[in-house]
Scaffold this active site. Structure first.
Site, PDB file in Angstrom:
ATOM      1  CG  ASP A  76      -0.234  -0.061   2.542  1.00 10.42           C
ATOM      2  OD1 ASP A  76       0.718  -0.850   2.671  1.00 10.42           O
ATOM      3  OD2 ASP A  76      -0.620   0.683   3.465  1.00 10.42           O
ATOM      4  CD  GLU A 142       4.380   0.860   6.853  1.00  9.00           C
ATOM      5  OE1 GLU A 142       5.205   1.265   7.683  1.00  9.00           O
ATOM      6  OE2 GLU A 142       3.922   1.591   5.935  1.00  9.00           O
TER       7      GLU A 142
END
Length: 410
Positions: A76, A142
């Site tokens: 991400d 994350e």
């Protein structure tokens, strides 16, 4: 490294950038699907673990027995912001003069590409030798805490090992052995409303909050004066300050000592403030969200207790707390990364501690010695015109190939 591997690294990094995985919302189905297909086409069996809808994680392992080495990278990325401020479209993955541009190029799709290539190139050798187990985990979320990503995989027992490497952007000539902890609190002041023309009839919550904020800063400054950094990290703190200075501080006229203080003490940043409802009213409610980062050797709960006991005019609510964490420089995985940079690149590397958080904390909390080493620079993550250099991709690929080979005594 042969030209074929170099070209494949560039192509793979560019392709990963072209698959948007912006967080929020953090949907990673497409990019995890691409990674799964890429690995499957090379003969690997990929396990998908999804703890939150549309935020899957891909795990592949080869070999058996101990030792177990984990390779991890998140897929991400943060939002691109104002796309008109980019020289090239943020999801183009455009290659220009030795650089690959795009959101996530440095943080950390370049690192994920390196890990995928290293894993695919060394897997057969590790499996045939029976030297141990290598795990590759491409994970989600994350950028907003990693809870349905690495944290969940660790709690579920999926990620267990003897050492781990996370390819977050460290730059090819340095590596991270630890990170500061998190201490985020909310200060809430309550007063009594009145007409703004007669403030003596009320109790101004904003003034209560401002005075308490000043007091909070004094309390943290006093707390910082008594901090004792673990002796094995004193040099690492200095390395960290020098790295931040070179990356972002020199151009702003800051000093290395400024960064040394930030890395080695509890930082203090009032990030959000709310209060009042109308200019001609005495406010009866005001609140502030305070972000503090805590160095190794300090328990963030001690910071909370210091504020709670010293602030009398506000209520304190804990928003989020995480412990600072580090891997001792004496650990074998640290020594191998250090040796790899030195021997492969011919540079004396410097271990550092970062001020932000990575998924490495979840691995360290579970007792897994963890090093962060990957392509990209401190000052490029989350920035406009983010890029990763091809040289950095190649360097980190070569170093990690050395480290993994040595780890399994191949």
């Amino acid at each position: 490294m042969c030209a074929e591997v170099r070209d494949s690294l560039v192509e793979l990094t560019s392709k990963l950038i072209q698959l948007p995985s912006v967080n929020p919302p953090g949907f990673t189905v497409n990019i995890i699907g691409f990674i799964k297909d890429w690995l499957t086409s090379r003969g690997f069996s990929v396990e998908i673990r999804e703890y939150v809808k549309d935020k899957p994680n891909a795990i592949v392992r080869i070999g058996k027995g101990k030792p177990v080495l984990i390779l991890n990278g998140h897929v991400d990325v943060v939002p691109p912001g104002d796309e008109t401020r980019w020289s090239y479209p943020p999801f183009s993955g455009k290659v220009v003069e030795g650089k690959i541009f795009g959101r996530g190029s440095s943080d950390m799709k370049g690192g994920v590409a390196v890990l995928m290539m290293v894993f695919s190139k060394l897997a057969e050798k590790i499996e045939k030798s029976g030297a141990g187990t290598l795990i590759l985990a491409a994970t989600s979320d994350e950028e907003t805490g990693g809870h349905p990503g690495v944290e969940a995989l660790v709690k579920d027992g999926i990620l267990r090992g003897d050492a781990a490497i996370i390819a977050e952007p460290s730059g090819s000539f340095r590596y991270y052995v630890g990170e500061k902890g998190l201490c985020q609190v909310k200060l809430v002041a309550r007063g009594r409303p009145a007409h703004g023309s007669l403030p003596i009839l009320g109790d101004n919550a904003i003034m209560r909050l401002v005075n308490s904020l000043i007091k909070a800063r004094e309390l943290v400054d006093d707390f910082n004066s008594r901090i004792k950094i673990p002796s094995e990290l004193v040099g690492v703190i200095r390395n960290s300050a020098e790295a931040y200075y070179e990356a972002v501080g020199k151009s702003l006229g800051l000093r290395i000592e400024d960064f040394e203080r930030v890395v080695g003490t509890v930082s203090f940043n009032p990030g959000v403030i709310r209060g009042g409802s109308k200019i001609n009213m005495v406010p009866d409610h005001a609140e502030l969200e305070l972000d503090m980062r805590v160095p190794p050797g300090v328990n963030p709960n001690d910071v909370v207790n210091t504020l709670r006991s010293g602030l009398k005019d506000v209520d304190l609510e804990v928003l989020d707390v995480s412990q600072p964490n580090y891997t001792p420089p004496s650990e074998r995985i640290v020594s191998l990364v250090h040796e790899g940079i030195s021997r492969v690149l011919g540079r004396e590397p410097k271990p550092i501690i970062v001020t932000g958080a990575t998924d490495g904390r979840y691995l360290r909390y579970s007792g897994i010695p963890t090093v962060v080493y990957g392509p990209g620079e401190l000052g490029l993550a989350h920035a406009y015109d983010e890029y990763v250099t091809i040289e950095d991709l190649v360097n980190t690929y070569n170093v990690l190939s050395y480290v993994i080979t040595k780890f399994f005594n191949l």
